[in-house]
Scaffold this active site. Sequence first.
Site, PDB file in Angstrom:
ATOM      1  N   LYS A  13       3.418 -30.633  -2.879  1.00 25.53           N
ATOM      2  CA  LYS A  13       2.806 -30.017  -1.679  1.00 25.53           C
ATOM      3  C   LYS A  13       3.505 -28.703  -1.308  1.00 25.53           C
ATOM      4  O   LYS A  13       2.849 -27.689  -1.079  1.00 25.53           O
ATOM      5  CB  LYS A  13       2.878 -30.983  -0.470  1.00 25.53           C
ATOM      6  CG  LYS A  13       2.173 -32.310  -0.694  1.00 25.53           C
ATOM      7  CD  LYS A  13       2.263 -33.200   0.527  1.00 25.53           C
ATOM      8  CE  LYS A  13       3.670 -33.643   0.916  1.00 25.53           C
ATOM      9  NZ  LYS A  13       4.353 -34.493  -0.080  1.00 25.53           N
ATOM     10  N   ARG A  88       0.876 -37.295   8.910  1.00 25.09           N
ATOM     11  CA  ARG A  88       1.580 -38.252   8.064  1.00 25.09           C
ATOM     12  C   ARG A  88       1.128 -39.688   8.306  1.00 25.09           C
ATOM     13  O   ARG A  88       1.577 -40.606   7.656  1.00 25.09           O
ATOM     14  CB  ARG A  88       3.047 -38.146   8.428  1.00 25.09           C
ATOM     15  CG  ARG A  88       3.987 -38.557   7.378  1.00 25.09           C
ATOM     16  CD  ARG A  88       4.410 -37.360   6.628  1.00 25.09           C
ATOM     17  NE  ARG A  88       5.492 -37.598   5.732  1.00 25.09           N
ATOM     18  CZ  ARG A  88       6.074 -36.622   5.075  1.00 25.09           C
ATOM     19  NH1 ARG A  88       5.678 -35.392   5.238  1.00 25.09           N
ATOM     20  NH2 ARG A  88       7.022 -36.890   4.237  1.00 25.09           N
ATOM     21  N   ARG A 127      15.179 -32.746  -8.946  1.00 26.27           N
ATOM     22  CA  ARG A 127      15.561 -31.981  -7.752  1.00 26.27           C
ATOM     23  C   ARG A 127      16.871 -32.518  -7.165  1.00 26.27           C
ATOM     24  O   ARG A 127      17.709 -31.752  -6.687  1.00 26.27           O
ATOM     25  CB  ARG A 127      14.448 -32.048  -6.705  1.00 26.27           C
ATOM     26  CG  ARG A 127      14.772 -31.220  -5.468  1.00 26.27           C
ATOM     27  CD  ARG A 127      13.611 -31.138  -4.495  1.00 26.27           C
ATOM     28  NE  ARG A 127      13.277 -32.441  -3.970  1.00 26.27           N
ATOM     29  CZ  ARG A 127      12.194 -32.696  -3.240  1.00 26.27           C
ATOM     30  NH1 ARG A 127      11.333 -31.730  -2.990  1.00 26.27           N
ATOM     31  NH2 ARG A 127      11.964 -33.900  -2.776  1.00 26.27           N
ATOM     32  N   ARG A 133      19.272 -32.805  -2.159  1.00 29.60           N
ATOM     33  CA  ARG A 133      18.672 -33.077  -0.843  1.00 29.60           C
ATOM     34  C   ARG A 133      19.050 -34.493  -0.400  1.00 29.60           C
ATOM     35  O   ARG A 133      18.960 -35.431  -1.200  1.00 29.60           O
ATOM     36  CB  ARG A 133      17.144 -32.922  -0.959  1.00 29.60           C
ATOM     37  CG  ARG A 133      16.470 -32.610   0.353  1.00 29.60           C
ATOM     38  CD  ARG A 133      15.019 -32.262   0.147  1.00 29.60           C
ATOM     39  NE  ARG A 133      14.140 -33.304   0.624  1.00 29.60           N
ATOM     40  CZ  ARG A 133      12.824 -33.210   0.674  1.00 29.60           C
ATOM     41  NH1 ARG A 133      12.226 -32.112   0.264  1.00 29.60           N
ATOM     42  NH2 ARG A 133      12.097 -34.204   1.124  1.00 29.60           N
ATOM     43  N   ARG A 144      10.676 -43.776   0.936  1.00 32.29           N
ATOM     44  CA  ARG A 144       9.684 -42.718   1.233  1.00 32.29           C
ATOM     45  C   ARG A 144       8.352 -43.032   0.556  1.00 32.29           C
ATOM     46  O   ARG A 144       7.286 -42.814   1.130  1.00 32.29           O
ATOM     47  CB  ARG A 144      10.213 -41.350   0.766  1.00 32.29           C
ATOM     48  CG  ARG A 144      11.266 -40.785   1.710  1.00 32.29           C
ATOM     49  CD  ARG A 144      12.073 -39.672   1.070  1.00 32.29           C
ATOM     50  NE  ARG A 144      11.298 -38.555   0.605  1.00 32.29           N
ATOM     51  CZ  ARG A 144      11.723 -37.676  -0.303  1.00 32.29           C
ATOM     52  NH1 ARG A 144      12.928 -37.789  -0.833  1.00 32.29           N
ATOM     53  NH2 ARG A 144      10.950 -36.675  -0.665  1.00 32.29           N
TER      54      ARG A 144
HETATM   55  P1  AP5 Z   1       7.637 -30.296  -3.925  1.00 32.94           P
HETATM   56  O1  AP5 Z   1       6.705 -29.132  -3.966  1.00 32.94           O
HETATM   57  O2  AP5 Z   1       8.864 -30.189  -3.107  1.00 32.94           O
HETATM   58  O3  AP5 Z   1       6.831 -31.609  -3.530  1.00 32.94           O
HETATM   59  P2  AP5 Z   1       6.473 -32.169  -2.108  1.00 32.94           P
HETATM   60  O4  AP5 Z   1       5.199 -32.905  -2.253  1.00 32.94           O
HETATM   61  O5  AP5 Z   1       6.533 -31.079  -1.079  1.00 32.94           O
HETATM   62  O6  AP5 Z   1       7.678 -33.183  -1.971  1.00 32.94           O
HETATM   63  P3  AP5 Z   1       8.710 -33.520  -0.843  1.00 32.94           P
HETATM   64  O7  AP5 Z   1       9.653 -34.485  -1.499  1.00 32.94           O
HETATM   65  O8  AP5 Z   1       9.296 -32.301  -0.202  1.00 32.94           O
HETATM   66  O9  AP5 Z   1       7.746 -34.200   0.166  1.00 32.94           O
HETATM   67  P4  AP5 Z   1       7.954 -35.280   1.223  1.00 32.94           P
HETATM   68  O10 AP5 Z   1       6.565 -35.458   1.719  1.00 32.94           O
HETATM   69  O11 AP5 Z   1       8.633 -36.503   0.772  1.00 32.94           O
HETATM   70  O12 AP5 Z   1       9.007 -34.590   2.203  1.00 32.94           O
HETATM   71  P5  AP5 Z   1       8.892 -33.705   3.514  1.00 32.94           P
HETATM   72  O13 AP5 Z   1       9.807 -32.576   3.339  1.00 32.94           O
HETATM   73  O14 AP5 Z   1       7.489 -33.467   3.924  1.00 32.94           O
HETATM   74  O15 AP5 Z   1       7.992 -30.652  -5.435  1.00 32.94           O
HETATM   75  C1  AP5 Z   1       8.958 -31.634  -5.739  1.00 32.94           C
HETATM   76  C2  AP5 Z   1       9.784 -31.147  -6.954  1.00 32.94           C
HETATM   77  O16 AP5 Z   1       8.921 -31.075  -8.083  1.00 32.94           O
HETATM   78  C3  AP5 Z   1      10.378 -29.748  -6.759  1.00 32.94           C
HETATM   79  O17 AP5 Z   1      11.639 -29.702  -7.345  1.00 32.94           O
HETATM   80  C4  AP5 Z   1       9.382 -28.835  -7.516  1.00 32.94           C
HETATM   81  O18 AP5 Z   1      10.005 -27.685  -8.031  1.00 32.94           O
HETATM   82  C5  AP5 Z   1       8.892 -29.753  -8.620  1.00 32.94           C
HETATM   83  N1  AP5 Z   1       7.501 -29.497  -9.003  1.00 32.94           N
HETATM   84  C6  AP5 Z   1       6.440 -29.251  -8.195  1.00 32.94           C
HETATM   85  N2  AP5 Z   1       5.312 -29.094  -8.908  1.00 32.94           N
HETATM   86  C7  AP5 Z   1       5.662 -29.265 -10.226  1.00 32.94           C
HETATM   87  C8  AP5 Z   1       4.932 -29.226 -11.448  1.00 32.94           C
HETATM   88  N3  AP5 Z   1       3.619 -28.988 -11.491  1.00 32.94           N
HETATM   89  N4  AP5 Z   1       5.615 -29.449 -12.586  1.00 32.94           N
HETATM   90  C9  AP5 Z   1       6.956 -29.701 -12.581  1.00 32.94           C
HETATM   91  N5  AP5 Z   1       7.714 -29.737 -11.445  1.00 32.94           N
HETATM   92  C10 AP5 Z   1       7.064 -29.528 -10.281  1.00 32.94           C
HETATM   93  O19 AP5 Z   1       9.493 -34.734   4.605  1.00 32.94           O
HETATM   94  C11 AP5 Z   1      10.848 -35.139   4.577  1.00 32.94           C
HETATM   95  C12 AP5 Z   1      11.096 -36.108   5.725  1.00 32.94           C
HETATM   96  O20 AP5 Z   1      10.873 -35.443   6.984  1.00 32.94           O
HETATM   97  C13 AP5 Z   1      10.183 -37.340   5.776  1.00 32.94           C
HETATM   98  O21 AP5 Z   1      10.644 -38.392   4.957  1.00 32.94           O
HETATM   99  C14 AP5 Z   1      10.249 -37.696   7.282  1.00 32.94           C
HETATM  100  O22 AP5 Z   1      11.448 -38.352   7.599  1.00 32.94           O
HETATM  101  C15 AP5 Z   1      10.269 -36.330   7.935  1.00 32.94           C
HETATM  102  N6  AP5 Z   1       8.921 -35.826   8.247  1.00 32.94           N
HETATM  103  C16 AP5 Z   1       8.311 -34.720   7.731  1.00 32.94           C
HETATM  104  N7  AP5 Z   1       7.086 -34.573   8.252  1.00 32.94           N
HETATM  105  C17 AP5 Z   1       6.911 -35.595   9.115  1.00 32.94           C
HETATM  106  C18 AP5 Z   1       5.839 -35.998   9.948  1.00 32.94           C
HETATM  107  N8  AP5 Z   1       4.673 -35.317   9.979  1.00 32.94           N
HETATM  108  N9  AP5 Z   1       5.993 -37.123  10.706  1.00 32.94           N
HETATM  109  C19 AP5 Z   1       7.151 -37.812  10.685  1.00 32.94           C
HETATM  110  N10 AP5 Z   1       8.204 -37.500   9.912  1.00 32.94           N
HETATM  111  C20 AP5 Z   1       8.085 -36.383   9.128  1.00 32.94           C
END
Ligand code: AP5
Length: 191
Positions: A13, A88, A127, A133, A144
Amino acid sequence: MRIVLLGAPGSGKGTQAALLKDHFEIPHISTGDLLRQAVADATPLGMKAKAIMDRGELVPDDVMLNLIEERLSSADVKPGFILDGYPRNLAQAEALEALLGKLGQPIEEAVMIEVSEDRVVERIAKRAAEEGRSDDTEDVVRNRMRVYEEQTAPVAGFYEDQGLLTRVLGEGSIEEVSARIRGALNTDGSD
Ligand code: AP5
């Protein structure tokens, strides 16, 4: 263009939102990034959120709604935005719909990035090794994923019922996935 990106942890994402941001020249709003910044700045929000994030749980809905409401009231979102990490759960989806309804700026597209669990585990492990992280440890990632399946996956149905959802395969290179998303949004420059 007002877009919501959906998908499991590690589905891409954040990576794809950054590319869409450049393509459309609209802000990328990542609630995960906003929270990580608050943690780094040791704000009251950050201090409240850190322990929750480190367990892989969701920060409470009222806290998140305040955060997103403040961000969406900024002038730079007028031409549109890409939401990554919000909504979410169904309560957040409904709160967002009400908020954007008041602003007269409803979501126009929801894109679900679909990636196999094996691929997600592989990407997050990479990552974790590269960036360290704090919520990328094995136990927390497992939690998660569980939270995603139980609470976030149903959000796709919310947008599907409104005819706004497109599912896109998130495997292959970053550029390949990006081209698929632009194609799904019908904005690949051909029109
Ligand atoms: P990346 O692009 O970072 O993927 P992502 O889907 O953004 O993954 P995240 O792990 O950041 O998402 P998440 O939803 O768990 O965490 P968030 O930060 O929202 O890609 C992942 C990796 O793969 C990277 O290294 C990238 O380079 C690589 N990659 C990407 N595409 C690729 C490809 N095609 N080929 C190869 N490699 C690739 O949330 C974190 C925490 O915050 C949550 O757990 C929660 O506690 C809190 N939080 C956030 N939002 C809310 C909300 N709305 N409500 C409540 N709590 C929240």
